[in-house]
Design a protein around this motif. Structure first.
Motif, mmCIF file in Angstrom:
data_model
loop_
_atom_site.group_PDB
_atom_site.id
_atom_site.type_symbol
_atom_site.label_atom_id
_atom_site.label_comp_id
_atom_site.label_asym_id
_atom_site.label_seq_id
_atom_site.Cartn_x
_atom_site.Cartn_y
_atom_site.Cartn_z
ATOM 1 N N TYR A 114 3.372 4.493 15.906
ATOM 2 C CA TYR A 114 2.071 3.929 16.296
ATOM 3 C C TYR A 114 1.093 4.032 15.129
ATOM 4 C CZ TYR A 114 -1.611 2.897 19.752
ATOM 5 O OH TYR A 114 -2.616 2.327 20.471
ATOM 6 N N GLN A 115 1.139 5.181 14.440
ATOM 7 C CA GLN A 115 0.208 5.423 13.336
ATOM 8 C C GLN A 115 0.493 4.492 12.153
ATOM 9 O OE1 GLN A 115 1.884 7.785 15.069
ATOM 10 N NE2 GLN A 115 0.126 8.525 16.239
ATOM 11 N N LEU A 116 1.800 4.274 11.887
ATOM 12 C CA LEU A 116 2.151 3.377 10.777
ATOM 13 C C LEU A 116 1.692 1.949 11.082
ATOM 14 C CD1 LEU A 116 3.778 3.187 8.021
ATOM 15 C CD2 LEU A 116 5.647 2.336 9.408
ATOM 16 N N VAL A 117 1.915 1.506 12.325
ATOM 17 C CA VAL A 117 1.478 0.169 12.731
ATOM 18 C C VAL A 117 -0.046 0.062 12.597
ATOM 19 C CG1 VAL A 117 1.388 -1.505 14.624
ATOM 20 C CG2 VAL A 117 3.425 -0.095 14.328
ATOM 21 N N ALA A 118 -0.745 1.120 13.038
ATOM 22 C CA ALA A 118 -2.208 1.122 12.962
ATOM 23 C C ALA A 118 -2.667 0.985 11.518
ATOM 24 C CB ALA A 118 -2.761 2.397 13.588
ATOM 25 N N MET A 119 -1.971 1.715 10.622
ATOM 26 C CA MET A 119 -2.361 1.651 9.223
ATOM 27 C C MET A 119 -2.155 0.243 8.665
ATOM 28 S SD MET A 119 -1.306 4.249 6.200
ATOM 29 C CE MET A 119 -0.528 3.093 5.113
ATOM 30 N N ARG A 120 -1.016 -0.341 9.014
ATOM 31 C CA ARG A 120 -0.731 -1.692 8.542
ATOM 32 C C ARG A 120 -1.750 -2.690 9.087
ATOM 33 N NH1 ARG A 120 5.599 -2.494 9.155
ATOM 34 N NH2 ARG A 120 6.034 -1.125 7.401
ATOM 35 N N TYR A 121 -2.087 -2.528 10.362
ATOM 36 C CA TYR A 121 -2.926 -3.538 11.004
ATOM 37 C C TYR A 121 -4.408 -3.401 10.679
ATOM 38 C CZ TYR A 121 0.830 -5.691 13.670
ATOM 39 O OH TYR A 121 1.949 -6.387 14.045
ATOM 40 N N THR A 122 -4.779 -2.381 9.882
ATOM 41 C CA THR A 122 -6.150 -2.391 9.398
ATOM 42 C C THR A 122 -6.353 -3.599 8.484
ATOM 43 O OG1 THR A 122 -5.496 -0.895 7.624
ATOM 44 C CG2 THR A 122 -6.549 0.105 9.537
ATOM 45 N N ASN A 123 -5.245 -4.113 7.937
ATOM 46 C CA ASN A 123 -5.309 -5.342 7.147
ATOM 47 C C ASN A 123 -4.860 -6.514 8.030
ATOM 48 O OD1 ASN A 123 -5.033 -7.446 5.375
ATOM 49 N ND2 ASN A 123 -3.933 -6.277 3.810
ATOM 50 N N PRO A 124 -5.788 -7.452 8.311
ATOM 51 C CA PRO A 124 -5.446 -8.556 9.223
ATOM 52 C C PRO A 124 -4.284 -9.410 8.731
ATOM 53 C CG PRO A 124 -7.719 -8.752 8.419
ATOM 54 C CD PRO A 124 -7.159 -7.514 7.812
ATOM 55 N N PHE A 125 -3.987 -9.336 7.422
ATOM 56 C CA PHE A 125 -2.873 -10.115 6.891
ATOM 57 C C PHE A 125 -1.594 -9.828 7.652
ATOM 58 C CE2 PHE A 125 0.934 -10.189 4.213
ATOM 59 C CZ PHE A 125 0.953 -11.513 3.824
ATOM 60 N N TRP A 126 -1.348 -8.541 7.990
ATOM 61 C CA TRP A 126 -0.077 -8.188 8.641
ATOM 62 C C TRP A 126 -0.029 -8.653 10.083
ATOM 63 C CZ3 TRP A 126 3.713 -7.872 5.658
ATOM 64 C CH2 TRP A 126 3.568 -7.309 4.383
ATOM 65 N N ARG A 127 -1.192 -8.742 10.734
ATOM 66 C CA ARG A 127 -1.204 -9.315 12.089
ATOM 67 C C ARG A 127 -0.813 -10.780 12.026
ATOM 68 N NH1 ARG A 127 -4.514 -6.009 16.126
ATOM 69 N NH2 ARG A 127 -5.744 -4.638 14.826
ATOM 70 N N LEU A 128 -1.402 -11.485 11.038
ATOM 71 C CA LEU A 128 -1.088 -12.906 10.888
ATOM 72 C C LEU A 128 0.395 -13.077 10.535
ATOM 73 C CD1 LEU A 128 -2.178 -15.812 10.796
ATOM 74 C CD2 LEU A 128 -2.587 -15.487 8.350
ATOM 75 N N TYR A 129 0.874 -12.222 9.610
ATOM 76 C CA TYR A 129 2.282 -12.267 9.197
ATOM 77 C C TYR A 129 3.196 -12.096 10.410
ATOM 78 C CZ TYR A 129 6.505 -11.066 6.527
ATOM 79 O OH TYR A 129 7.769 -11.042 6.005
ATOM 80 N N ASP A 130 2.922 -11.038 11.193
ATOM 81 C CA ASP A 130 3.776 -10.758 12.350
ATOM 82 C C ASP A 130 3.664 -11.849 13.408
ATOM 83 O OD1 ASP A 130 4.676 -8.514 11.130
ATOM 84 O OD2 ASP A 130 3.575 -7.087 12.372
ATOM 85 N N TRP A 131 2.471 -12.435 13.537
ATOM 86 C CA TRP A 131 2.301 -13.503 14.524
ATOM 87 C C TRP A 131 3.078 -14.754 14.116
ATOM 88 C CZ3 TRP A 131 0.136 -18.452 14.770
ATOM 89 C CH2 TRP A 131 0.013 -18.974 16.060
#
Lengths: 126, 136
Positions: free
Chosen positions: B54-71
């Motif tokens: 959960y913490q690693l995902v949270a760290m990644r998702y502080t950058n919106p780029f990774w949300r867009l990437y995963d989406w």
């Protein structure tokens, strides 16, 4: 001309690996959905991926995905490269070689932690 | 020699959904090679899968780029894969009634998964989630 030759096997493998990757995707969207239930639930669920049994399944997924990727490029070349159809058999051999060559280092990293092989990717401890 | 095999350019009747599907497989496929293989590399090689938390995902998702990437990965993989399933159902299911039933179920599954994945990606809160773990 077709049955039993490389064209049939590449097609069949493409279909089987495609369905396998799709099955994983349908599981994966659900396990990512555990994020909605908070850190405890997500971390307990996702820890399954670190077990030896699921690592073996991950290797199957990675092998299937690599084949599907390389053979997808082969299909596109058959479609758009004028000489593609003529070299489809050779390209199938190249696809198999690339799949195996890229799979082996991936398998090393996926299974490494089970056998204690050095992978250098366990930063901070799990 | 011009026998429709599923491979090669469509012979005639250009246009329509099947032509769109044919192009979509190829275009989304090329994008997915990069999206999926980089995703696998990040989560199995760069950091071991046991570090995913959960913490690693949270760290990644502080950058919106990774949300867009995963989406993008979610959307393209789901449409590419479920469109493949559609072709497989058409290939093996002969009865028109069963075809219609299974295609409808596949359509509903696609929509449900798209919504589940999208909601997860959008609503995940990073604030307060960061703590010790396998952080880089």
């Amino acid at each position: 001309m077709y049955r039993g030759q490389s064209g049939m096997w590449s097609w069949l493998l493409h279909r089987i690996t495609g369905l396998g990757v799709l099955l994983f995707l349908l599981i994966h969207v659900v396990d990512i959905g555990l994020l909605n239930f908070g850190s405890k639930v997500y971390n307990e669920g996702i820890s399954l991926f670190g077990t030896a049994a699921v690592r073996v399944l991950s290797m199957a997924l990675i092998g299937g995905l690599l084949y599907h990727s390389f053979n997808g490029v082969r299909i596109i070349l058959i479609d758009f490269w004028p000489k593609g159809a003529r070299y489809q058999g050779v390209m199938f051999a190249i696809v198999m070689a690339l799949t195996i060559v890229s799979f082996l280092p991936m398998a090393y990293f996926v299974m490494g932690p089970v056998f204690g092989w050095p992978t250098g990717n366990l930063r901070g401890g799990a | 020699m011009r026998i429709p095999s599923g491979y090669g350019p469509r012979l005639s009747g250009a246009g329509g959904f099947e032509t769109f599907s044919w192009y979509f497989f190829r275009i989304s496929g090329v994008a997915l090679i990069f999206l999926a293989l980089i995703h696998i590399f990040l989560n199995h090689v760069a950091t071991d899968v046991s570090c995913t938390s959960y913490q690693l995902v949270a760290m990644r998702y502080t950058n919106p780029f990774w949300r867009l990437y995963d989406w993008l990965l979610l959307t393209l993989a789901l449409l590419h894969g479920m469109n493949g399933l559609r072709v497989v159902i058409d290939d093996y299911v002969r009865s028109r009634g069963w075809q219609l039933t299974l295609q409808s179920v596949a359509g509903l599954v696609t929509l449900t998964y798209f919504m589940l994945g999208t909601i997860t990606l959008i609503t995940f809160q990073t604030a307060g989630a960061l703590g010790p773990g396998c952080l880089r």
